[in-house]
Design an enzyme around this catalytic site. Structure first.
Site, short mmCIF file in Angstrom:
data_model
loop_
_atom_site.label_atom_id
_atom_site.label_comp_id
_atom_site.label_asym_id
_atom_site.label_seq_id
_atom_site.Cartn_x
_atom_site.Cartn_y
_atom_site.Cartn_z
N HIS A 160 16.30 7.75 11.65
CA HIS A 160 15.38 8.88 11.82
C HIS A 160 14.30 8.89 10.73
O HIS A 160 13.79 9.94 10.38
CB HIS A 160 16.12 10.23 11.82
CG HIS A 160 17.34 10.25 12.68
ND1 HIS A 160 17.31 10.59 14.01
CD2 HIS A 160 18.64 9.94 12.40
CE1 HIS A 160 18.53 10.51 14.52
NE2 HIS A 160 19.36 10.10 13.57
N SER A 281 -11.86 -1.63 2.02
CA SER A 281 -12.65 -0.62 2.74
C SER A 281 -14.10 -0.76 2.31
O SER A 281 -14.39 -1.02 1.15
CB SER A 281 -12.12 0.77 2.39
OG SER A 281 -13.13 1.73 2.62
N LYS A 287 -9.11 0.89 -1.82
CA LYS A 287 -8.24 0.59 -0.67
C LYS A 287 -7.88 -0.89 -0.53
O LYS A 287 -8.69 -1.76 -0.76
CB LYS A 287 -8.94 1.03 0.64
CG LYS A 287 -9.08 2.53 0.79
CD LYS A 287 -7.79 3.23 1.13
CE LYS A 287 -7.37 3.00 2.56
NZ LYS A 287 -8.19 3.74 3.51
N GLU A 294 -1.39 -3.67 11.18
CA GLU A 294 -1.88 -2.69 12.15
C GLU A 294 -2.23 -3.37 13.47
O GLU A 294 -1.95 -2.84 14.56
CB GLU A 294 -3.10 -1.97 11.60
CG GLU A 294 -2.76 -1.08 10.41
CD GLU A 294 -4.02 -0.61 9.71
OE1 GLU A 294 -4.58 0.42 10.11
OE2 GLU A 294 -4.47 -1.27 8.75
#
Ligand code: ARG
Length: 459
Positions: A160, A281, A287, A294
């Site tokens: 979970h 970024s 970043k 992804e």
């Protein structure tokens, strides 16, 4: 009207419209099957000669012409004609320019059995190559697992997405090895069903000529021969099977991708990605983004879309060949290319990322992660598990409510005491679950040996 004669123009008075050509032609995407198409033609004409439908001179002229066509396509010097509707017509048109004997090449054959056979050869080739790429990812994961076992790195295992029990990092990485090994197994099954020669089924009903489909199957290295000509030209189950197998790979890559994204976040801070396998970024200088992970997650949507799209294409088709089946190629090629690209990038990412052992372990050292061990401690002393669970749960509740360290509560408890409290020390839980396939270091070492043997035996 477009110029150029199609293969089927004899029955027509006018040429095809631009709109029909634009919709109907498959050449833009099926030219990548030229090797398979030419291999099929070679086998077919050898068979035609063997059964007396071509003489020796005709056979050798056609084989020479096919070699020339293949060379031109390889070198990208092939002169595509306006009338080339698909790869089959292009090869035959050019071969016939090179030798008039090639006008006999399509004897006893239809594009319906020809295309189905070509796509089978493509599927088999793609499966063999994708298995190798999958094997590289599994090897990368296993290498990192062996390293993690040696470094004794552990982290919280989650259910979970809540910290559950401490597990070895090696165990966690090995879980992905098993997932991807199942994918190889699935590809093997898919390959077996693709490995059926259908050349000789003709347009749909076989041939009145004395053709020898078994000889063609043998020439092309197929293990099996079709049994029913109607089924042979209309069956694309192997394409759907492959799209499913690749969707399963996609789902696995996606799940791993999601986990890598979480692990790379500052909130988890379990891994650091290598610069070569992460992106920055354009606006936020701090970043470092896990784009590969992804995309591994994102590409699954496209793979599943290819599967559901093609199943939908097939579902209403009457026997036998219908032009709808031309829609098999783009999803097939796209899924193969997508899986290959993603696997290669993920493999590089896994090979180069750094594990932040300190961060993983400090998350796993939370005393609550040892709650199951405390319950097991009571069970070993004869307490029923339900009772043990309730006892530990009430200590956890108390600790969370009034801030008393769980260690103190356990230490002071009549049925637990100092020995049980030791279970809360950092790292103790790591090596306790050594039951078969468990996360303890001893069980994991046995598991990794087993995996290493399987992986070393991969082609
Ligand atoms: N381009 C077609 C395909 O990919 C080849 C078969 C054409 N057959 C036909 N009867 N028009 O399916």
């Amino acid at each position: 009207m477009a110029d150029g004669n199609t293969l089927w123009h004899g029955r027509f008075t006018g040429g095809p419209s631009e709109a029909l050509r634009a919709l109907n032609d498959s050449l833009p995407f099926d030219q990548r099957m030229f090797r398979e198409d030419i291999a099929g033609s070679r086998a077919h004409v050898r068979m035609l000669q063997a059964v007396g439908l071509l003489d020796d001179a005709e056979l050798s002229e056609i084989l020479d012409a096919l070699n020339t066509v293949e060379g031109e396509m390889e070198q990208e010097t092939f002169d595509w004609a306006e009338s080339d509707e698909d790869i089959h017509t292009a090869v035959e048109r050019r071969a016939t320019e090179l030798t008039p004997a090639a006008a006999k090449m399509h004897t006893g054959r239809s594009r319906n059995d020809q295309v189905a056979n070509d796509v089978r050869l493509v599927a088999i080739g793609e499966i063999d190559s994708l298995k190798e790429v999958l094997a590289s990812l599994i090897k990368a994961l296993l290498n990192r697992a062996e390293e993690a076992l040696e470094r004794e790195i552990y982290l919280p295992g989650y259910t979970h997405l809540q910290r559950a029990q401490p597990v070895d990092l090696a165990h966690h990485l090995a879980a992905y090895c098993w997932m991807f090994l199942r994918d190889i197994d699935r590809l093997n099954d898919t390959r077996r069903r693709a490995d059926v020669s259908v050349l000789g089924a003709g347009a749909l009903a076989g041939s009145s000529l004395p053709i020898d489909p078994q000889m063609v199957a043998d020439e092309l290295g197929f293990s099996n021969l079709f049994a029913n000509s109607l089924d042979a030209v209309s069956d694309r189950d192997f394409v759907a099977d492959l799209l499913y197998s690749l969707s399963a790979v996609g789902v696995h890559m996606s799940r791993m991708g999601e986990e890598l994204c979480l692990w790379a976040s500052s909130e988890f801070d379990f891994i650091e990605l290598d610069d070569a396998f992460s992106t920055g970024s354009s606006m936020m200088p701090q970043k470092k983004n896990p784009d590969i992970a992804e995309l591994a997650r994102g590409k699954a949507g496209r793979l599943i879309g290819n599967l559901t799209g093609f199943l939908t294409t097939q579902k209403g088709l009457p026997l036998t060949y219908n032009k709808d089946l031309q829609e098999d190629k783009e999803p097939l090629f796209d899924s193969c290319d997508t899986v290959r690209l993603t696997l290669l990038a993920l493999t590089g990412m896994i090979n180069t990322l750094r594990f932040n052992a300190e961060s993983m372990q400090s998350s796993a050292n939370s005393p609550y992660v040892a709650a199951t061990d405390l319950a097991d401690f009571l069970v070993e002393r004869g307490v029923a598990f339900r009772q043990a669970h309730a006892t530990i749960a009430s200590l956890v509740r108390q600790s969370l409510a009034d801030g008393t360290e769980l260690f103190e509560l356990v230490h002071a408890h009549d049925d637990l005491g100092p020995e049980a409290a030791e279970l809360l020390q950092p790292g103790i839980g790591r090596n306790r679950r050594n039951s078969h396939g468990g996360s303890g270091a001893v069980a994991v070492a046995a598991q990794l040996n087993n995996l290493r043997e399987l992986v070393d035996a991969l082609p």
